[in-house]
Scaffold this active site. Structure first.
Site, PDB file in Angstrom:
ATOM      1  N   ARG A  86       0.845  -1.196   0.000  1.00  0.00           N
ATOM      2  CA  ARG A  86       0.000   0.000   0.000  1.00  0.00           C
ATOM      3  C   ARG A  86       0.881   1.248   0.000  1.00  0.00           C
ATOM      4  O   ARG A  86       1.949   1.263   0.620  1.00  0.00           O
ATOM      5  CB  ARG A  86      -0.860  -0.032   1.260  1.00  0.00           C
ATOM      6  CG  ARG A  86      -1.838   1.129   1.423  1.00  0.00           C
ATOM      7  CD  ARG A  86      -2.957   1.072   0.434  1.00  0.00           C
ATOM      8  NE  ARG A  86      -4.107   1.903   0.854  1.00  0.00           N
ATOM      9  CZ  ARG A  86      -5.082   2.251   0.039  1.00  0.00           C
ATOM     10  NH1 ARG A  86      -5.077   1.869  -1.229  1.00  0.00           N
ATOM     11  NH2 ARG A  86      -6.092   2.964   0.483  1.00  0.00           N
ATOM     12  N   THR A 361      -9.318   0.551 -10.401  1.00  0.00           N
ATOM     13  CA  THR A 361      -8.414  -0.365  -9.700  1.00  0.00           C
ATOM     14  C   THR A 361      -8.406  -1.641 -10.518  1.00  0.00           C
ATOM     15  O   THR A 361      -9.117  -1.734 -11.508  1.00  0.00           O
ATOM     16  CB  THR A 361      -8.940  -0.611  -8.256  1.00  0.00           C
ATOM     17  OG1 THR A 361      -8.767   0.561  -7.505  1.00  0.00           O
ATOM     18  CG2 THR A 361      -8.297  -1.762  -7.529  1.00  0.00           C
ATOM     19  N   ASN A 381      -5.954   4.273  -7.422  1.00  0.00           N
ATOM     20  CA  ASN A 381      -7.208   4.866  -6.954  1.00  0.00           C
ATOM     21  C   ASN A 381      -8.088   5.247  -8.131  1.00  0.00           C
ATOM     22  O   ASN A 381      -8.506   4.357  -8.848  1.00  0.00           O
ATOM     23  CB  ASN A 381      -6.988   6.017  -5.974  1.00  0.00           C
ATOM     24  CG  ASN A 381      -8.238   6.244  -5.132  1.00  0.00           C
ATOM     25  OD1 ASN A 381      -9.082   5.362  -5.022  1.00  0.00           O
ATOM     26  ND2 ASN A 381      -8.365   7.401  -4.536  1.00  0.00           N
ATOM     27  N   ASP A 403      -7.996   8.282   0.129  1.00  0.00           N
ATOM     28  CA  ASP A 403      -8.550   7.220   0.981  1.00  0.00           C
ATOM     29  C   ASP A 403      -8.387   7.517   2.471  1.00  0.00           C
ATOM     30  O   ASP A 403      -8.924   6.797   3.314  1.00  0.00           O
ATOM     31  CB  ASP A 403      -7.905   5.869   0.652  1.00  0.00           C
ATOM     32  CG  ASP A 403      -8.536   5.226  -0.583  1.00  0.00           C
ATOM     33  OD1 ASP A 403      -9.660   5.618  -0.951  1.00  0.00           O
ATOM     34  OD2 ASP A 403      -7.917   4.322  -1.178  1.00  0.00           O
ATOM     35  N   SER A 432      -7.882   1.049   3.111  1.00  0.00           N
ATOM     36  CA  SER A 432      -8.305   0.567   1.795  1.00  0.00           C
ATOM     37  C   SER A 432      -9.519  -0.350   1.937  1.00  0.00           C
ATOM     38  O   SER A 432      -9.829  -0.832   3.030  1.00  0.00           O
ATOM     39  CB  SER A 432      -7.147  -0.223   1.181  1.00  0.00           C
ATOM     40  OG  SER A 432      -7.545  -0.849  -0.020  1.00  0.00           O
ATOM     41  N   GLY A 452     -13.429  -1.398  -7.295  1.00  0.00           N
ATOM     42  CA  GLY A 452     -14.733  -0.784  -7.046  1.00  0.00           C
ATOM     43  C   GLY A 452     -14.845  -0.026  -5.744  1.00  0.00           C
ATOM     44  O   GLY A 452     -15.958   0.175  -5.250  1.00  0.00           O
TER      45      GLY A 452
HETATM   46  O1  DON Z   1      -7.911   1.174  -1.696  1.00  0.00           O
HETATM   47  C1  DON Z   1      -9.081   1.409  -1.965  1.00  0.00           C
HETATM   48  O2  DON Z   1     -10.012   0.982  -1.345  1.00  0.00           O
HETATM   49  C2  DON Z   1      -9.375   2.255  -3.189  1.00  0.00           C
HETATM   50  N1  DON Z   1      -8.286   3.138  -3.459  1.00  0.00           N
HETATM   51  C3  DON Z   1      -9.648   1.335  -4.318  1.00  0.00           C
HETATM   52  C4  DON Z   1     -10.114   2.067  -5.520  1.00  0.00           C
HETATM   53  C5  DON Z   1     -10.915   1.246  -6.416  1.00  0.00           C
HETATM   54  O3  DON Z   1     -11.172   0.095  -6.215  1.00  0.00           O
HETATM   55  C6  DON Z   1     -11.444   1.913  -7.578  1.00  0.00           C
HETATM   56  N2  DON Z   1     -12.037   0.950  -8.462  1.00  0.00           N
HETATM   57  N3  DON Z   1     -12.701   0.766  -9.291  1.00  0.00           N
END
Ligand code: DON
Length: 551
Positions: A86, A361, A381, A403, A432, A452
């Site tokens: 991360r 993502t 992101n 986030d 996350s 997502g």
């Molecule tokens: O870490 C996370 O939860 C977000 N940054 C993830 C972003 C994400 O899944 C966007 N997707 N479609």
């Protein structure tokens, strides 16, 4: 496209069941992963290759400028670990860079430009996977990504669609128009995209491991670009970056063993809480209206605790053991009324305004013939991240700082609220929702995950419920089935368009839920399954990725 993205291959011929399977969001990444297996690599080598290729062919979703989590299972000794790659906040970060003196967020500060970017973890993760778990050197496992970046590839309809949506970010961004646009316009399907500078950065990593990224000219260029774009990175932020190996979250649901992402992902904890709550009730079928009520109420309670308690456990004390325990779930389940939605006030959450949403993502799943497994969810992101590419590196930086929680009542792009546990701090990892997950029972083992944002958790929850409910595994059914989502706040249940009957909607509305059909389907789930009976492997890719215009 769909078949190519998810096909399982057999080394011995089409009539023999495949022993290995890879599912990813892009056929070129899946193919390259299989190539590594055929070249004598294991699932961990294939995982390096797939991640690196996705960073080239899906630069809008994940890549060297981002972070993520690799969940690993090593067949020889059943060792399981989460490689936490991360992003971290730079040392000079303060909340005041994002919120003005009246506590109002500075528009776009967490989403665009140099301030939005955390220190990337993917390069360190790739080097670690190859060194600790792989059989092949990085120069072999990164070769397909290097070739695709250098020689180019023809963009698909998905790339064209996403570039169109993000055209203005790409026009205004740093070096993004030059790299990703065609004469300042979103490129059309079929456009040949070459990224020679990214190829050179990948080559530096292939030669020097993570030092090729975190030290020397690449690091200097990244720091210079971020500073010029309003950020506060220092070279020491990069040279100090470390991946962390963490114990995954492990629990059982109706006899199946679930292994999922641990903090700083909320995924495993929230999944454990919701499934432990649901286990208190008779068999739950996520799409039967009576059960859907329970699923929504379980998600409400799980996401409430996400807001209240979860953050980077290296920085804050999180009562993880209590939260994922069966007895806590018992008390949470007791507050569920089988006939009525629990009002938001009864859970003492204050509803407040949220920002606009944008998602992106990537997730992929790998299982090899020996039974080694990888579930990886990687991200920059939102689509095309912060819109900053450091000159000469080709590396598109993330906007993962979004986030973090900027303060009480200030929601992020996924409408997620958070508290002190997820407040900004130097070198801290933002909370996350990414949830690579293994589900194992007598039938075999499934590896799943999805992009997502906050919806990842409900998608994976459905994946587990559907798998456990199926006598014979229907993997395509699992990734295709209709979705709804609830995250406590906002107090609405989002439902995919054209997916639920009028009776279904009426039944849930009668229980007091506010249903909100959204305009697009969501998710791009990637699943593999290996039978516990005969070792046969299969893969399935979510048709939403290519065919249904979903995210
Ligand atoms: O870490 C996370 O939860 C977000 N940054 C993830 C972003 C994400 O899944 C966007 N997707 N479609």
């Amino acid at each position: 496209m769909l078949a190519l993205a998810s096909v399982a291959v057999s080394a011995t011929g089409a009539d023999v069941p495949a022993r290995a399977a890879i599912a990813s969001a892009h056929p070129l990444a899946t193919e390259a992963g299989y190539k590594m297996l055929q070249q004598g690599g294991n699932a961990f080598d294939a995982a390096v290759t797939v991640a690196a290729v996705l960073g080239v062919v899906e630069p809008y979703s994940a890549g060297l400028g981002g972070g993520g989590f690799w969940l690993l299972h090593r067949a020889a000794d059943k060792f399981e670990v989460m490689v936490d790659a991360r992003e971290t906040a730079p040392a000079a970060i303060t909340n005041s860079l994002y919120v003005d003196e009246n506590g109002v967020p500075v528009p776009g500060a967490t989403l665009k430009g140099g301030k939005a970017a955390g220190i990337p973890g993917v390069p360190a993760g790739l080097a670690h996977l190859a060194r600790r778990y792989g059989r092949l050197p990085l120069r072999v496992s990164l070769a397909p990504a290097i070739a695709l970046a250098r020689d180019g590839f023809n963009i698909d309809s998905r790339f064209a669609r996403i570039a169109k949506v993000r055209e203005s970010l790409l026009l205004e961004g740093v070096n993004t128009a030059r790299i990703f646009l065609d004469n300042n316009h979103a490129p059309q399907q079929g456009y040949l995209l070459r990224q020679p500078q990214l190829a050179a950065t990948l080559e530096a990593i292939a030669l020097q491991g993570s030092n090729g990224f975190y030290l020397g000219p690449v690091a200097q260029a990244l720091v210079g670009a971020v500073k010029a774009a309003g950020g506060m990175w220092q070279e020491s932020d990069l040279s100090d970056y470390k991946i962390v190996e963490r114990a995954p979250v492990r629990f059982s649901y109706r006899g199946a063993t679930i292994v999922s992402a641990s903090l700083p992902s909320s995924g495993g904890v929230t999944l454990a809480q919701t499934l432990n709550i649901l286990e208190q009730f008779p068999l739950v079928d996520a799409r039967n209206p009576a059960s859907a009520h329970l699923v929504i109420e379980a998600l409400r309670r799980g996401f409430q605790d996400r807001m209240r308690y979860l953050g980077d456990s290296d920085f804050v004390k999180v009562p993880t053991a209590t939260l994922v325990g069966k007895s806590y779930a018992h008390s949470r389940a007791a507050s569920i009324d089988p006939n009525l939605a629990t009002p938001i006030d009864a859970l003492s959450i204050t509803p407040l305004a949220a920002k606009s949403e944008s998602y992106n993502t990537t997730h992929y799943s790998v299982i090899d013939a020996d039974g080694n497994r990888v579930g990886a969810t990687l991200s920059i992101n939102s689509w095309f991240g912060s819109g900053v590419v450091a000159a000469d590196t080709g590396v598109l930086l993330n906007n993962e700082i979004d986030d973090f929680s900027l303060g009480a009542g200030l929601a992020n792009t996924y409408h997620l609220l958070g508290g002190a546990a997820n407040a900004i701090a130097p070198r801290k990892r933002p909370l996350s929702s990414m949830s690579p997950t293994f589900v194992e029972d007598a039938k075999g083992v499934m590896v799943i995950g999805a992009p997502g944002g906050s919806r990842i958790i409900s998608m994976v929850l459905f994946g587990v419920l559907d798998y456990v409910n199926q006598g014979k595994v229907d993997l395509l059914g699992i990734v295709t089935a209709p979705r709804y989502h609830h995250q406590c706040w906002p107090d609405v249940v989002e439902i995919e368009p054209d997916s639920f009957s009028a009776e279904w909607i009426a039944a849930l509305t009668a229980k007091g839920h506010q249903l909100k059909p959204v305009n697009r389907k969501w998710g791009n789930m990637q699943a593999v399954f290996k039978s516990g009976v005969d070792g046969a492997a299969q893969a399935a890719s979510d048709p939403r990725g290519f065919d249904m215009g979903g995210y």
